[in-house]
Design an enzyme around this catalytic site. Structure first.
Site, PDB file in Angstrom:
ATOM      1  CB  CYS A  52      -0.907  -0.016   1.226  1.00  0.00           C
ATOM      2  SG  CYS A  52      -2.029   1.376   1.275  1.00  0.00           S
ATOM      3  CB  CYS A  56      -1.451   3.691   8.089  1.00  0.00           C
ATOM      4  SG  CYS A  56      -2.535   4.444   6.857  1.00  0.00           S
ATOM      5  CB  CYS A  59      -0.944  -0.485   8.297  1.00  0.00           C
ATOM      6  SG  CYS A  59      -1.783  -1.624   7.192  1.00  0.00           S
ATOM      7  CB  CYS A  96     -15.731  -6.946   6.074  1.00  0.00           C
ATOM      8  SG  CYS A  96     -17.052  -6.708   7.247  1.00  0.00           S
ATOM      9  CB  CYS A 127     -18.707  -4.407   5.018  1.00  0.00           C
ATOM     10  SG  CYS A 127     -17.786  -2.995   5.673  1.00  0.00           S
ATOM     11  CB  CYS A 187     -18.310   0.278   8.963  1.00  0.00           C
ATOM     12  SG  CYS A 187     -17.280  -0.660  10.110  1.00  0.00           S
ATOM     13  NE  ARG A 260     -17.854  -5.620  13.060  1.00  0.00           N
ATOM     14  CZ  ARG A 260     -17.995  -5.091  11.852  1.00  0.00           C
ATOM     15  NH1 ARG A 260     -16.979  -4.512  11.262  1.00  0.00           N
ATOM     16  NH2 ARG A 260     -19.153  -5.144  11.255  1.00  0.00           N
TER      17      ARG A 260
HETATM   18  N1  SAM Z   1      -6.642   0.499   3.012  1.00  0.00           N
HETATM   19  C1  SAM Z   1      -7.916   0.809   3.512  1.00  0.00           C
HETATM   20  C2  SAM Z   1      -7.878   2.019   4.407  1.00  0.00           C
HETATM   21  O1  SAM Z   1      -7.067   2.098   5.320  1.00  0.00           O
HETATM   22  O2  SAM Z   1      -8.659   2.915   4.193  1.00  0.00           O
HETATM   23  C3  SAM Z   1      -8.602  -0.339   4.198  1.00  0.00           C
HETATM   24  C4  SAM Z   1      -7.866  -1.374   5.002  1.00  0.00           C
HETATM   25  S1  SAM Z   1      -7.199  -0.847   6.551  1.00  0.00           S
HETATM   26  C5  SAM Z   1      -6.236  -2.233   6.988  1.00  0.00           C
HETATM   27  C6  SAM Z   1      -8.606  -0.800   7.636  1.00  0.00           C
HETATM   28  C7  SAM Z   1      -8.379  -0.431   9.085  1.00  0.00           C
HETATM   29  O3  SAM Z   1      -7.787  -1.508   9.782  1.00  0.00           O
HETATM   30  C8  SAM Z   1      -7.468   0.738   9.406  1.00  0.00           C
HETATM   31  O4  SAM Z   1      -8.085   1.973   9.235  1.00  0.00           O
HETATM   32  C9  SAM Z   1      -7.155   0.495  10.873  1.00  0.00           C
HETATM   33  O5  SAM Z   1      -8.118   1.103  11.711  1.00  0.00           O
HETATM   34  C10 SAM Z   1      -7.258  -1.027  11.000  1.00  0.00           C
HETATM   35  N2  SAM Z   1      -5.935  -1.614  11.227  1.00  0.00           N
HETATM   36  C11 SAM Z   1      -4.928  -1.696  10.323  1.00  0.00           C
HETATM   37  N3  SAM Z   1      -3.835  -2.286  10.873  1.00  0.00           N
HETATM   38  C12 SAM Z   1      -4.167  -2.591  12.146  1.00  0.00           C
HETATM   39  C13 SAM Z   1      -3.484  -3.218  13.227  1.00  0.00           C
HETATM   40  N4  SAM Z   1      -2.230  -3.634  13.107  1.00  0.00           N
HETATM   41  N5  SAM Z   1      -4.135  -3.379  14.393  1.00  0.00           N
HETATM   42  C14 SAM Z   1      -5.416  -2.958  14.531  1.00  0.00           C
HETATM   43  N6  SAM Z   1      -6.111  -2.362  13.555  1.00  0.00           N
HETATM   44  C15 SAM Z   1      -5.505  -2.163  12.369  1.00  0.00           C
HETATM   45 FE1  SF4 Z   2      -2.854   1.165   3.408  1.00  0.00          FE
HETATM   46 FE2  SF4 Z   2      -2.792  -0.054   5.779  1.00  0.00          FE
HETATM   47 FE3  SF4 Z   2      -3.136   2.579   5.656  1.00  0.00          FE
HETATM   48 FE4  SF4 Z   2      -5.124   0.931   4.821  1.00  0.00          FE
HETATM   49  S1  SF4 Z   2      -4.323   1.134   6.901  1.00  0.00           S
HETATM   50  S2  SF4 Z   2      -4.352   2.785   3.801  1.00  0.00           S
HETATM   51  S3  SF4 Z   2      -3.894  -0.752   3.967  1.00  0.00           S
HETATM   52  S4  SF4 Z   2      -1.295   1.453   4.982  1.00  0.00           S
END
Ligand code: SAM
Ligand code: SF4
Ligand code: DTB
Length: 323
Positions: A52, A56, A59, A96, A127, A187, A260
């Site tokens: 990606c 973030c 992640c 989802c 979702c 959500c 949730r």
């Molecule tokens: N890429 C898309 C986005 O971020 O908009 C969707 C997937 S992203 C993995 C969805 C959500 O998963 C993130 O906004 C975050 O809140 C949660 N998330 C991601 N990594 C995580 C982690 N290591 N532990 C807990 N929640 C996590």
């Molecule tokens: Fe990409 Fe992870 Fe951020 Fe979602 S949370 S936008 S998958 S880096």
């Protein structure tokens, strides 16, 4: 009464209530809007993993951190539907689908819409979480029958700048607005344990509760530790009662929303999960994996609900009003 004018002071005072009073207030509201013995089960599938472009800091799928997660392509529609059939057979009410994108490319929309139609034909709620969306993309997804869009604000505005730089809080709010105006249910929640303070958690929930309309579903994730991420250096374990307080505050501020208990249940005792259900959580992710990390085994969740005398079903929700 459903309010969208909560003050931080009010939310702080609720969050600081003696735990029995806090749980009583949350549970009373929970009973007024939902069957308190029902927990909705959602199944999660990563339809496009890793690589990606966003940074973030929490992640596993960001290309900015060396987490060991390999980048893949968008899955084939038939493989996604086979996974959805297994999720339905395992008892999930909602399916989802998540993609590690900054935003979908228009050329992906046909496949995404086919996935939505196929999952709906199986009789499950749909979702997706695909990153930022334009209003035109929202329209396409809604026309295909998408029930919910997941897009989290993740944390408070004050802490946000420490966890991501390539996408701003305003970008996130803009996408939420497009989704809402386009007529797809929202959500939207966040993560605890990413270096935020209790005040940040309260501010995040107040921001959600003061949106024009509350998100229909509010995921509370506990950070799933990912090695070699910037958040690894900031993360602190979330004190169990602090999690219960956050769940209760979400329930009290947004009484009609499904709350949730999302990522992080593998590290929670059964007793802590039960306390979260008493505090108003009424949805969980089921299945052995979330997107890239572990979740409790389905048999463990089935056993937990049975021991609590609870059952799994779609949580009752008021019909959405037109945007
Ligand atoms: N890429 C898309 C986005 O971020 O908009 C969707 C997937 S992203 C993995 C969805 C959500 O998963 C993130 O906004 C975050 O809140 C949660 N998330 C991601 N990594 C995580 C982690 N290591 N532990 C807990 N929640 C996590
Ligand atoms: Fe990409 Fe992870 Fe951020 Fe979602 S949370 S936008 S998958 S880096
Ligand atoms: C949400 O709030 N939690 C889910 C879902 N929305 C997409 C994602 C949790 C991801 C946990 C980390 C992982 O498995 O990679």
């Amino acid at each position: 009464m459903i309010r969208t004018d909560w003050t931080l002071e009010e939310a702080r005072a609720i969050h600081a209530l003696p735990l029995p009073d806090l749980i009583h207030r949350a549970q009373s509201l929970h009973r007024a809007h939902f069957d308190p013995n029902v927990v909705e089960q959602a199944s999660l599938l990563s339809i496009k993993t890793g690589g990606c472009p966003e940074d973030c800091g929490y992640c596993s799928q960001s290309a900015h951190h060396d987490t060991g997660v390999k980048a893949g392509k968008l899955m084939d529609v038939q493989d996604v539907l086979a996974s959805a059939r297994r999720a339905k057979a395992a008892g999930a009410q909602r399916f989802c689908m998540g993609a590690a994108w900054r935003s979908p490319k228009d050329r992906d929309l046909d496949a995404l819409c086919a996935m939505i139609r196929g999952v709906r034909d199986l009789g499950m709620e749909t979702c997706m979480t695909l990153g930022m969306l334009t209003p035109a993309q929202v329209t396409r997804l809604r026309e295909a029958g998408l029930d919910f869009y997941n897009h989290n604000i993740d944390t408070s505005p004050a802490h946000y700048g420490r966890i991501a730089s390539t996408r701003t809080m305003q970008d996130r709010l803009d996408t939420l607005d497009h989704v809402r105006r386009g007529g797809i249910r929202l959500c939207c929640g966040g993560i605890l344990g990413i270096g935020e303070t209790e005040e940040d958690r309260i501010a995040m929930l107040v921001l959600l509760a003061n949106l024009e309309r509350h998100p229909e579903s509010v995921p509370i994730n506990l950070w799933q530790p990912i090695a070699n991420t910037p958040v690894e250096r900031m993360a602190q374990p979330v004190e169990p009662f602090s999690l219960v307080r956050a769940v209760a505050l979400a329930r009290i501020l947004m009484p009609q929303s499904v709350v949730r208990l999302s990522a992080g249940r593998t590290g929670m005792s059964d007793t802590l999960q039960a306390l979260c259900f008493l505090a108003g959580a009424n949805s969980i992710f089921v299945g052995d994996v979330l997107l890239t990390t572990e979740n409790p085994a389905s048999w463990q969740d089935a056993e937990l609900l049975a021991r609590l005398g609870m059952r799994s079903d779609v949580a009752q929700r008021p019909a959405p009003e037109p945007a």
